[in-house]
Every structure is written in structure tokens, then in C-alpha cells.
Design an enzyme around this catalytic site. Structure first.
Site, mmCIF file in Angstrom:
data_model
loop_
_atom_site.group_PDB
_atom_site.id
_atom_site.type_symbol
_atom_site.label_atom_id
_atom_site.label_comp_id
_atom_site.label_asym_id
_atom_site.label_seq_id
_atom_site.Cartn_x
_atom_site.Cartn_y
_atom_site.Cartn_z
ATOM 1 N N ILE A 96 0.848 -1.198 0.000
ATOM 2 C CA ILE A 96 0.000 0.000 0.000
ATOM 3 C C ILE A 96 0.883 1.247 0.000
ATOM 4 O O ILE A 96 0.634 2.204 -0.728
ATOM 5 C CB ILE A 96 -0.951 -0.025 1.220
ATOM 6 C CG1 ILE A 96 -1.958 -1.160 1.074
ATOM 7 C CG2 ILE A 96 -1.657 1.305 1.419
ATOM 8 C CD1 ILE A 96 -2.829 -1.075 -0.165
ATOM 9 N N GLY A 97 1.929 1.239 0.810
ATOM 10 C CA GLY A 97 2.852 2.375 0.856
ATOM 11 C C GLY A 97 3.503 2.646 -0.487
ATOM 12 O O GLY A 97 3.726 3.792 -0.867
ATOM 13 N N THR A 119 -11.618 2.005 12.300
ATOM 14 C CA THR A 119 -11.741 3.182 11.444
ATOM 15 C C THR A 119 -10.340 3.517 10.940
ATOM 16 O O THR A 119 -9.390 3.562 11.717
ATOM 17 C CB THR A 119 -12.318 4.380 12.220
ATOM 18 O OG1 THR A 119 -13.665 4.070 12.599
ATOM 19 C CG2 THR A 119 -12.318 5.644 11.375
ATOM 20 N N LEU A 120 -10.227 3.745 9.654
ATOM 21 C CA LEU A 120 -8.937 3.984 9.013
ATOM 22 C C LEU A 120 -8.802 5.446 8.605
ATOM 23 O O LEU A 120 -9.754 6.034 8.088
ATOM 24 C CB LEU A 120 -8.807 3.118 7.752
ATOM 25 C CG LEU A 120 -9.091 1.628 7.945
ATOM 26 C CD1 LEU A 120 -9.181 0.934 6.600
ATOM 27 C CD2 LEU A 120 -8.027 1.011 8.821
ATOM 28 N N GLU A 121 -7.646 6.015 8.811
ATOM 29 C CA GLU A 121 -7.333 7.368 8.350
ATOM 30 C C GLU A 121 -6.475 7.206 7.108
ATOM 31 O O GLU A 121 -5.361 6.701 7.192
ATOM 32 C CB GLU A 121 -6.563 8.125 9.433
ATOM 33 C CG GLU A 121 -7.285 8.132 10.773
ATOM 34 C CD GLU A 121 -6.336 7.881 11.934
ATOM 35 O OE1 GLU A 121 -5.116 7.830 11.736
ATOM 36 O OE2 GLU A 121 -6.847 7.724 13.049
#
Length: 178
Positions: A96-97, A119-121
Site C-alpha cells: 500500500i505504501g 476506522t482507518l485514516e
């Protein structure tokens, strides 16, 4: 200490860790590969710690959704995780990075007793298309030291979160906690 993949599997079998849905093939040497859920909130307006965050909610279609730089996205994990025995640490991963996607930078700790979908930021460096149920990061389980204290049994602001939670700092500001 961090649990190994086989230790995570054993703790799941013993009922010490719950991951739902769980797929044994998603275990890696020291983590579980978690996935992005199918809903995302876009926070495009100015943010104010003293007010609830304004957002628009989107279902991520099977064809994907392009995330744009300069927008804060709040997503949710597909998996719900819990453990009264272990603390949890949620991170993005290298794949993902390498797409320029930063996920869950500020709040990676799930306390003992944490029992919610995360919950994802999410922020992106360049426009990036994401898909529902795609692998989005790694979940690590940690042994703790000292007397256990369950997150779900203590007063915890976000313990009852059912899906994507916005910042609730405004509640403290209204109560004069600053």
C-alpha cells in the site's frame, strides 16, 4: 512481544483472538493481512476540532474508487477483531505504501478488549484507485505486561463504534476539557 503467525492461529483456536471474517491463508510470519471494507467517507471541507467532521459517504464499487490527494478519507476494515488477552497494532503495509497510500498513521493501537471494525485514516500522495476487500495492511498482536484492563469494559469513547467513526474531540471541547 509480537505473536508469530502460528501463535495467532493457536490463539484464534483457543478463543483468545477473534477475527471475523477469518481466513487462515491471510496469516503471515508475524501478522494477519487485513482488508479494506466497502465504505469510505471523504472529508473535503476544513476540519475543526470543536465540531463534528462533515463528510460524504461512498460505497466503494467493484470497479474501484479513485482517492485524491488533499482529502482525508475515513475507511473501515472488513474484519472485526477482538482480544481480551492481547493488544493489537494495525498498520498499512509495503504494498500500500508503494502506491503512495498512507493508512492509519495516528492511531494504530487496539487495546486489550478492543472489539470493533477499525476506522482507518487514509491519505494519498497521488490519485490512487482502491477496491473493496483489497489487502490494505497488517495486524499484529502483542502480549501485554501487568494487570489486564479491557477497553470494552472501561469508559472508552470509541468502544461502541459500529462502523466508520469520526473524531469526537469536539465532545471534550464542549465540556471544557481543554
Amino acid at each position: 512481544m509480537i505473536l508469530t503467525g502460528p501463535a495467532i492461529a493457536a490463539a484464534i483456536s483457543a478463543g483468545e483472538i477473534t477475527i471475523s471474517p477469518y481466513e487462515p491463508a491471510r496469516l503471515s510470519p508475524n501478522a494477519y493481512d487485513w482488508r479494506l471494507g466497502d465504505t469510505i467517507r471523504a472529508c473535503e471541507a476544513d476540519l475543526d476540532a470543536a465540531a463534528p467532521t462533515a463528510y460524504t459517504e461512498h460505497t466503494i464499487p467493484a470497479a474501484g474508487l479513485v482517492l485524491k490527494p488533499g482529502v482525508l478519507y475515513l475507511g473501515v476494515t472488513l474484519e472485526k477483531t477482538s482480544s481480551e488477552t492481547y493488544a493489537q497494532l494495525l498498520n498499512g503495509d509495503r504494498t500500500i505504501g508503494a502506491l503512495g497510500i498512507w493508512v492509519h498513521v495516528s492511531a494504530p493501537l487496539g487495546h486489550q478488549g478492543h472489539a470493533i471494525r477499525w476506522t482507518l485514516e487514509i491519505r494519498v500522495a497521488r490519485p490512487a484507485r482502491v477496491y473493496p476487500r483489497m489487502t490494505f495492511g497488517k495486524l499484529v498482536f502483542l502480549t501485554t505486561h501487568g494487570s489486564p484492563a479491557s477497553y470494552q469494559q472501561a469508559y472508552a469513547k470509541y468502544a461502541a463504534t459500529k462502523g466508520i467513526g469520526i473524531s469526537r474531540l469536539y465532545e471534550e471541547i464542549r465540556q471544557g476539557a481543554l
